[in-house]
Write an enzyme that holds these catalytic residues in place. Structure first.
Site, short mmCIF file in Angstrom:
data_model
loop_
_atom_site.label_atom_id
_atom_site.label_comp_id
_atom_site.label_asym_id
_atom_site.label_seq_id
_atom_site.Cartn_x
_atom_site.Cartn_y
_atom_site.Cartn_z
CD GLU A 191 3.12 0.67 2.67
OE1 GLU A 191 3.04 -0.56 2.60
OE2 GLU A 191 4.04 1.32 2.14
CG HIS A 241 14.53 0.04 -2.05
ND1 HIS A 241 14.56 0.85 -3.16
CD2 HIS A 241 13.31 -0.52 -2.04
CE1 HIS A 241 13.39 0.77 -3.79
NE2 HIS A 241 12.61 -0.06 -3.12
CB SER A 245 6.11 1.13 -9.05
OG SER A 245 7.38 1.61 -9.24
CE LYS A 253 8.42 -7.91 4.55
NZ LYS A 253 8.13 -7.74 3.13
CG LEU A 283 1.92 11.98 10.10
CD1 LEU A 283 2.54 11.46 8.82
CD2 LEU A 283 2.33 11.09 11.27
P1 0O2 Z 1 8.73 0.13 -3.08
O1 0O2 Z 1 9.58 0.19 -4.30
O2 0O2 Z 1 9.46 0.59 -1.84
O3 0O2 Z 1 7.39 0.79 -3.22
P2 0O2 Z 1 1.44 -4.76 0.08
O4 0O2 Z 1 2.15 -3.43 -0.23
O5 0O2 Z 1 0.90 -4.82 1.49
O6 0O2 Z 1 0.42 -5.12 -0.95
P3 0O2 Z 1 3.63 -6.45 0.81
O7 0O2 Z 1 4.89 -6.58 0.02
O8 0O2 Z 1 3.14 -7.68 1.49
O9 0O2 Z 1 2.53 -5.87 -0.13
O10 0O2 Z 1 3.77 -5.34 1.90
P4 0O2 Z 1 4.94 -5.06 2.90
O11 0O2 Z 1 5.70 -6.28 3.25
O12 0O2 Z 1 4.27 -4.34 4.02
O13 0O2 Z 1 5.93 -4.13 2.07
C1 0O2 Z 1 5.52 -2.92 1.56
C2 0O2 Z 1 6.70 -1.98 1.40
O14 0O2 Z 1 7.60 -2.09 2.52
C3 0O2 Z 1 7.58 -2.26 0.19
O15 0O2 Z 1 7.00 -1.67 -0.93
C4 0O2 Z 1 8.89 -1.58 0.63
O16 0O2 Z 1 8.80 -0.17 0.51
C5 0O2 Z 1 8.95 -1.92 2.10
N1 0O2 Z 1 9.66 -3.19 2.30
C6 0O2 Z 1 9.12 -4.39 2.60
N2 0O2 Z 1 10.07 -5.31 2.75
C7 0O2 Z 1 11.25 -4.72 2.54
C8 0O2 Z 1 12.64 -5.16 2.59
O17 0O2 Z 1 12.96 -6.33 2.83
N3 0O2 Z 1 13.59 -4.22 2.31
C9 0O2 Z 1 13.29 -2.91 2.05
N4 0O2 Z 1 14.30 -2.06 1.80
N5 0O2 Z 1 11.99 -2.47 1.99
C10 0O2 Z 1 11.00 -3.35 2.24
P5 0O2 Z 1 7.26 -2.25 -2.39
O18 0O2 Z 1 6.09 -1.93 -3.23
O19 0O2 Z 1 7.67 -3.69 -2.31
O20 0O2 Z 1 8.50 -1.46 -2.89
#
Ligand code: 0O2
Length: 211
Positions: free
Chosen positions: A150, A166, A60, A123, A32
């Site tokens: 990711e 968040h 986590s 979302k 990057l």
């Molecule tokens: P954290 O605490 O930030 O690490 P996957 O990760 O692909 O197995 P998922 O949930 O289907 O599972 O993936 P998705 O939807 O791509 O979301 C992954 C991450 O995106 C989340 O990680 C969050 O960091 C962010 N994210 C997704 N949806 C939201 C939302 O509605 N609000 C906010 N603020 N962040 C979101 P984690 O592990 O859930 O949480």
């Protein structure tokens, strides 16, 4: 070679996982930075405002495995948790997000595992961001491992919204009062308007010739 941790004692395995994912983060971070430097050289501007990288905490990871009904073992962490290594790229404009994503996807040593475009398809919460899961080769002394990272790419305004949402999500353990959720959705719409206005303003400025 897909990364499958060797069955050693738990502490040693977790340390190996951290080493491998940290190395993957460094690789993507360097990619990057190079793209940003090249962009500055060719177009005299930086598409990337800043980059944040993190390794997910063991707490986590365990929480995510349990939520998805998996046993909490080190091999399951690596197999089922796609964001042990996470990197967030913050851009000024929405157009920069797609530019950065395309430049990364075109790199021959990166393999794209999945793409989720929450900018085109936000979302229900209002969340907008572009998510890429890739594998990057990590060269160790005796093997080359394909390690998942990711990459979340979003604008400064989307990031501001996501950080607050968040915090609220955690404070209310996912059950925020309805009026707060509604206001967050309204703020997400304002963020989209702001991003669109800033982009068109920037395009207008770029098209003006200054003597
Ligand atoms: P954290 O605490 O930030 O690490 P996957 O990760 O692909 O197995 P998922 O949930 O289907 O599972 O993936 P998705 O939807 O791509 O979301 C992954 C991450 O995106 C989340 O990680 C969050 O960091 C962010 N994210 C997704 N949806 C939201 C939302 O509605 N609000 C906010 N603020 N962040 C979101 P984690 O592990 O859930 O949480």
């Amino acid at each position: 070679m897909e990364y499958i941790p060797e069955m050693k004692d738990e502490v040693d395995s977790w340390q190996e996982v951290q080493l491998v994912y940290n190395s993957a983060l460094k690789e993507v971070n360097t990619k990057l930075e190079i793209l940003n430097d090249e962009f500055q050289h060719v177009h005299q501007y930086n598409p990337i405002e800043h980059i944040k990288a993190r390794i997910k905490t063991s707490e986590s990871i365990v929480k995510k495995l349990k939520k998805n009904g998996y046993e909490t073992t080190i091999p399951n962490m690596v197999k089922y948790v796609n964001d042990i290594a996470g990197i967030r790229v913050i851009c000024s404009f929405t157009s920069d997000i797609y530019r950065i994503a395309e430049m990364l996807i075109n790199q021959s040593d990166l393999k794209v595992v999945s793409v989720k475009d929450y900018i085109l398809n936000p979302k229900d919460s209002g969340y907008k961001s572009y998510h890429l899961i890739v594998t990057v080769p990590v060269f160790l002394s005796d093997r080359i491992l394909d390690v998942k990272v990711e990459i979340q790419i979003r604008t400064v305004a989307m990031d501001f919204w996501a950080s607050l949402e968040h915090k609220i999500h955690y404070k209310f353990e996912g059950n925020a009062p309805e009026h707060i959720k509604k206001e967050l959705v309204e703020c997400a719409m304002m963020v989209s308007d702001l991003d669109a206005k800033m982009l068109s303003l920037n395009e207008e400025i770029q098209s003006l010739k200054v003597d």
